[in-house]
Design a protein around this motif. Sequence first.
Motif, PDB file in Angstrom:
ATOM      1  N   ILE A 119       0.819  -1.212   0.000  1.00 36.06           N
ATOM      2  CA  ILE A 119       0.000   0.000   0.000  1.00 36.06           C
ATOM      3  C   ILE A 119       0.859   1.270   0.000  1.00 36.06           C
ATOM      4  O   ILE A 119       0.714   2.124  -0.872  1.00 36.06           O
ATOM      5  N   ILE A 120       1.741   1.406   0.964  1.00 37.61           N
ATOM      6  CA  ILE A 120       2.500   2.648   1.128  1.00 37.61           C
ATOM      7  C   ILE A 120       3.573   2.821   0.058  1.00 37.61           C
ATOM      8  O   ILE A 120       3.676   3.881  -0.568  1.00 37.61           O
ATOM      9  N   VAL A 121       4.372   1.800  -0.172  1.00 41.21           N
ATOM     10  CA  VAL A 121       5.449   1.924  -1.159  1.00 41.21           C
ATOM     11  C   VAL A 121       4.906   2.266  -2.553  1.00 41.21           C
ATOM     12  O   VAL A 121       5.434   3.178  -3.208  1.00 41.21           O
ATOM     13  N   PRO A 122       3.838   1.631  -3.036  1.00 40.67           N
ATOM     14  CA  PRO A 122       3.308   2.039  -4.349  1.00 40.67           C
ATOM     15  C   PRO A 122       2.828   3.498  -4.371  1.00 40.67           C
ATOM     16  O   PRO A 122       2.974   4.176  -5.394  1.00 40.67           O
ATOM     17  N   GLU A 123       2.281   3.976  -3.265  1.00 36.62           N
ATOM     18  CA  GLU A 123       1.861   5.381  -3.210  1.00 36.62           C
ATOM     19  C   GLU A 123       3.070   6.306  -3.264  1.00 36.62           C
ATOM     20  O   GLU A 123       3.060   7.320  -3.961  1.00 36.62           O
ATOM     21  N   LEU A 124       4.112   5.972  -2.520  1.00 35.39           N
ATOM     22  CA  LEU A 124       5.331   6.771  -2.560  1.00 35.39           C
ATOM     23  C   LEU A 124       5.959   6.735  -3.957  1.00 35.39           C
ATOM     24  O   LEU A 124       6.515   7.732  -4.425  1.00 35.39           O
ATOM     25  N   TYR A 125       5.839   5.600  -4.612  1.00 43.46           N
ATOM     26  CA  TYR A 125       6.395   5.451  -5.955  1.00 43.46           C
ATOM     27  C   TYR A 125       5.756   6.441  -6.930  1.00 43.46           C
ATOM     28  O   TYR A 125       6.427   6.965  -7.824  1.00 43.46           O
ATOM     29  N   LYS A 126       4.485   6.728  -6.752  1.00 44.48           N
ATOM     30  CA  LYS A 126       3.803   7.696  -7.610  1.00 44.48           C
ATOM     31  C   LYS A 126       4.459   9.072  -7.514  1.00 44.48           C
ATOM     32  O   LYS A 126       4.445   9.835  -8.476  1.00 44.48           O
ATOM     33  N   TYR A 127       5.008   9.374  -6.353  1.00 41.69           N
ATOM     34  CA  TYR A 127       5.648  10.664  -6.119  1.00 41.69           C
ATOM     35  C   TYR A 127       7.176  10.576  -6.200  1.00 41.69           C
ATOM     36  O   TYR A 127       7.870  11.468  -5.727  1.00 41.69           O
ATOM     37  N   ARG A 128       7.693   9.533  -6.799  1.00 40.98           N
ATOM     38  CA  ARG A 128       9.136   9.279  -6.782  1.00 40.98           C
ATOM     39  C   ARG A 128       9.946  10.424  -7.362  1.00 40.98           C
ATOM     40  O   ARG A 128      10.994  10.764  -6.817  1.00 40.98           O
ATOM     41  N   ASP A 129       9.491  11.040  -8.431  1.00 42.03           N
ATOM     42  CA  ASP A 129      10.262  12.135  -9.025  1.00 42.03           C
ATOM     43  C   ASP A 129      10.273  13.352  -8.103  1.00 42.03           C
ATOM     44  O   ASP A 129      11.302  14.004  -7.944  1.00 42.03           O
ATOM     45  N   TRP A 130       9.122  13.651  -7.517  1.00 48.54           N
ATOM     46  CA  TRP A 130       9.049  14.765  -6.560  1.00 48.54           C
ATOM     47  C   TRP A 130       9.953  14.485  -5.370  1.00 48.54           C
ATOM     48  O   TRP A 130      10.740  15.338  -4.971  1.00 48.54           O
ATOM     49  N   LEU A 131       9.833  13.293  -4.807  1.00 45.97           N
ATOM     50  CA  LEU A 131      10.615  12.958  -3.611  1.00 45.97           C
ATOM     51  C   LEU A 131      12.113  12.953  -3.900  1.00 45.97           C
ATOM     52  O   LEU A 131      12.907  13.438  -3.087  1.00 45.97           O
ATOM     53  N   ARG A 132      12.518  12.428  -5.036  1.00 47.84           N
ATOM     54  CA  ARG A 132      13.929  12.441  -5.413  1.00 47.84           C
ATOM     55  C   ARG A 132      14.449  13.865  -5.444  1.00 47.84           C
ATOM     56  O   ARG A 132      15.503  14.173  -4.895  1.00 47.84           O
ATOM     57  N   CYS A 133      13.690  14.748  -6.045  1.00 46.74           N
ATOM     58  CA  CYS A 133      14.104  16.143  -6.145  1.00 46.74           C
ATOM     59  C   CYS A 133      14.114  16.806  -4.769  1.00 46.74           C
ATOM     60  O   CYS A 133      15.060  17.524  -4.427  1.00 46.74           O
ATOM     61  N   ILE A 134      13.112  16.558  -3.978  1.00 46.27           N
ATOM     62  CA  ILE A 134      13.041  17.151  -2.631  1.00 46.27           C
ATOM     63  C   ILE A 134      14.243  16.729  -1.796  1.00 46.27           C
ATOM     64  O   ILE A 134      14.851  17.550  -1.111  1.00 46.27           O
ATOM     65  N   TYR A 135      14.593  15.447  -1.854  1.00 49.09           N
ATOM     66  CA  TYR A 135      15.682  14.942  -1.020  1.00 49.09           C
ATOM     67  C   TYR A 135      17.071  15.203  -1.592  1.00 49.09           C
ATOM     68  O   TYR A 135      18.052  15.092  -0.877  1.00 49.09           O
ATOM     69  N   SER A 136      17.167  15.541  -2.858  1.00 53.12           N
ATOM     70  CA  SER A 136      18.489  15.761  -3.448  1.00 53.12           C
ATOM     71  C   SER A 136      18.793  17.236  -3.716  1.00 53.12           C
ATOM     72  O   SER A 136      19.848  17.548  -4.251  1.00 53.12           O
ATOM     73  N   THR A 137      17.861  18.129  -3.381  1.00 50.41           N
ATOM     74  CA  THR A 137      18.079  19.565  -3.574  1.00 50.41           C
ATOM     75  C   THR A 137      17.710  20.302  -2.284  1.00 50.41           C
ATOM     76  O   THR A 137      17.199  19.698  -1.341  1.00 50.41           O
ATOM     77  N   SER A 138      17.914  21.584  -2.301  1.00 47.12           N
ATOM     78  CA  SER A 138      17.542  22.426  -1.153  1.00 47.12           C
ATOM     79  C   SER A 138      16.199  23.117  -1.366  1.00 47.12           C
ATOM     80  O   SER A 138      15.833  24.011  -0.609  1.00 47.12           O
ATOM     81  N   ALA A 139      15.463  22.707  -2.373  1.00 52.72           N
ATOM     82  CA  ALA A 139      14.231  23.391  -2.768  1.00 52.72           C
ATOM     83  C   ALA A 139      13.188  23.470  -1.652  1.00 52.72           C
ATOM     84  O   ALA A 139      12.457  24.443  -1.558  1.00 52.72           O
ATOM     85  N   ILE A 140      13.095  22.437  -0.844  1.00 58.29           N
ATOM     86  CA  ILE A 140      12.153  22.434   0.284  1.00 58.29           C
ATOM     87  C   ILE A 140      12.969  22.055   1.528  1.00 58.29           C
ATOM     88  O   ILE A 140      12.959  20.903   1.971  1.00 58.29           O
ATOM     89  N   PRO A 141      13.675  23.026   2.083  1.00 52.37           N
ATOM     90  CA  PRO A 141      14.597  22.711   3.167  1.00 52.37           C
ATOM     91  C   PRO A 141      13.955  22.203   4.452  1.00 52.37           C
ATOM     92  O   PRO A 141      14.575  21.491   5.216  1.00 52.37           O
ATOM     93  N   ASN A 142      12.698  22.524   4.675  1.00 44.58           N
ATOM     94  CA  ASN A 142      12.040  22.100   5.913  1.00 44.58           C
ATOM     95  C   ASN A 142      11.275  20.791   5.763  1.00 44.58           C
ATOM     96  O   ASN A 142      10.500  20.439   6.614  1.00 44.58           O
ATOM     97  N   TRP A 143      11.506  20.058   4.685  1.00 47.08           N
ATOM     98  CA  TRP A 143      10.784  18.795   4.479  1.00 47.08           C
ATOM     99  C   TRP A 143      11.163  17.793   5.533  1.00 47.08           C
ATOM    100  O   TRP A 143      12.112  17.446   5.978  1.00 47.08           O
TER     101      TRP A 143
END
Length: 110
Positions: free
Chosen positions: A86-110
């Motif tokens: 359930i959870i992993v497939p939902e996170l997978y839908k947002y994989r591009d967003w999450l990759r960018c969030i975690y690899s950049t400073s764009a959303i520092p308070n995440w």
Amino acid sequence: MVKGTQEKIINSFFKLAERYPERSSFSITEIANEAKISRQAIYQKHFKSYEELVDFIMKSIDTTINEHFLLFEEHNLSIEVFFSKIIVPELYKYRDWLRCIYSTSAIPNW
């Protein structure tokens, strides 16, 4: 049509974040230029500020995951199976967003 424009705005935010990974914010003007729409269109129809755009992105991910957690007991699955099915497939839908969030400073308070 609003949905398509909103997606364009969000995709433009992520393109800028990937292009400038050290930056922790972008102006609505920069996002509008990247999306090839007017900044007035963003302000009037979509987001009042950069912070509102970031909040929308964070809430989009959080709401989806939280809704599933609220229904955890109804799934009648072990926590391991619940996460994997359930959870992993939902996170997978947002994989591009999450990759960018975690690899950049764009959303520092995440």
